[in-house]
Design an enzyme around this catalytic site. Structure first.
Site, PDB file in Angstrom:
ATOM      1  N   HIS A  57       2.616  25.825  -5.952  1.00 40.76           N
ATOM      2  CA  HIS A  57       3.976  25.457  -5.545  1.00 40.76           C
ATOM      3  C   HIS A  57       4.377  25.933  -4.144  1.00 40.76           C
ATOM      4  O   HIS A  57       5.339  25.413  -3.564  1.00 40.76           O
ATOM      5  CB  HIS A  57       5.005  25.965  -6.558  1.00 40.76           C
ATOM      6  N   HIS A 149       3.478  21.175  -6.028  1.00 46.21           N
ATOM      7  CA  HIS A 149       4.350  21.000  -7.177  1.00 46.21           C
ATOM      8  C   HIS A 149       5.757  21.477  -6.815  1.00 46.21           C
ATOM      9  O   HIS A 149       5.938  22.467  -6.103  1.00 46.21           O
ATOM     10  CB  HIS A 149       3.840  21.801  -8.368  1.00 46.21           C
TER      11      HIS A 149
END
Length: 221
Positions: A57, A149
């Site tokens: 992420h 993400h």
């Protein structure tokens, strides 16, 4: 019917070992149409993300340092999701983390109905890849922006996947309205009169044909 598609990003894989939620993304669906409403927050935590999670992420502790803590946004979050069903891909993971955050601040855990889209996908496509990326590819959903993400981006993609997975979305409210405006009541439409000119030969042939039909309903006594 109102449903909430939800995703989280975390510092690692195990909340039992101190990992925390650092991003929450939610997308609202009403009657199988995305309403355009969403909830999105980054969260400050006193923990570094693991190398594996950071690679997924890209959310560093420094980036999150000026963001609110979960306790500061929990009321807004709970109000947004209400008591409506939560659609989550691999729900056990996200629900476990969210319930842990709630327990840490002495709040009741989630009681919403949970719809696990991963379970649904595995039932529909047994033995196949059913990750979010794989499902996006299967349904021709553009996931090119998903370089890293992100909870909101993933919730938006999952909303589209979920609608396809469960039968396709309904047409939008605006389109329904437009279609109704375009429809006309044909009984109220005035058509111009048309004249059909026939030749004498056609009239004679028609009269002969009528004479051949016994007990016709239109014959005058």
């Amino acid at each position: 019917m109102r449903e909430i598609v939800l995703d989280t990003e975390t510092t690692g894989l195990k909340h039992s070992e101190g990992d925390r939620v650092i991003e929450i993304g939610c997308v609202e669906i009403i009657n199988r149409v995305r309403s355009g409403k969403y909830f999105h927050r980054y969260l400050k935590v006193d923990k570094e993300s693991s190398p594996g999670a950071l690679n997924v992420h890209g959310l560093t502790k420094d980036f999150l340092s000026d963001k609110p803590e979960f306790s500061e946004i929990v009321s807004e979050f709970m109000q947004f999701i209400g008591n409506d069903p939560l659609v989550i891909h691999n729900a056990k993971f996200d629900i476990g983390f969210l319930n842990n955050e709630l327990e840490l601040i002495n709040k009741a855990t989630l009681s919403n109905q949970i719809v696990d889209s991963l379970v649904s996908a595995r039932k529909k496509y047994p033995g196949q890849k059913n990750s979010l990326d794989a499902l996006c590819k299967r349904y021709n959903i553009d996931s090119s922006k998903r370089v890293k993400h992100g909870a909101l981006l993933d919730a938006e993609l999952l909303a589209d996947v979920y609608l396809e997975l469960t039968g396709g979305s309904q047409i939008t409210f605006d389109l329904v309205k437009e279609q109704k405006l375009e429809q006309k009541d044909i009984s109220k439409v005035k058509f111009p009169l048309r004249e059909y000119k026939t030749s004498l030969q056609e009239e004679n042939d028609h009269a002969k044909m009528l004479q051949k039909i016994p007990n016709n309903l239109w014959k005058n006594d």
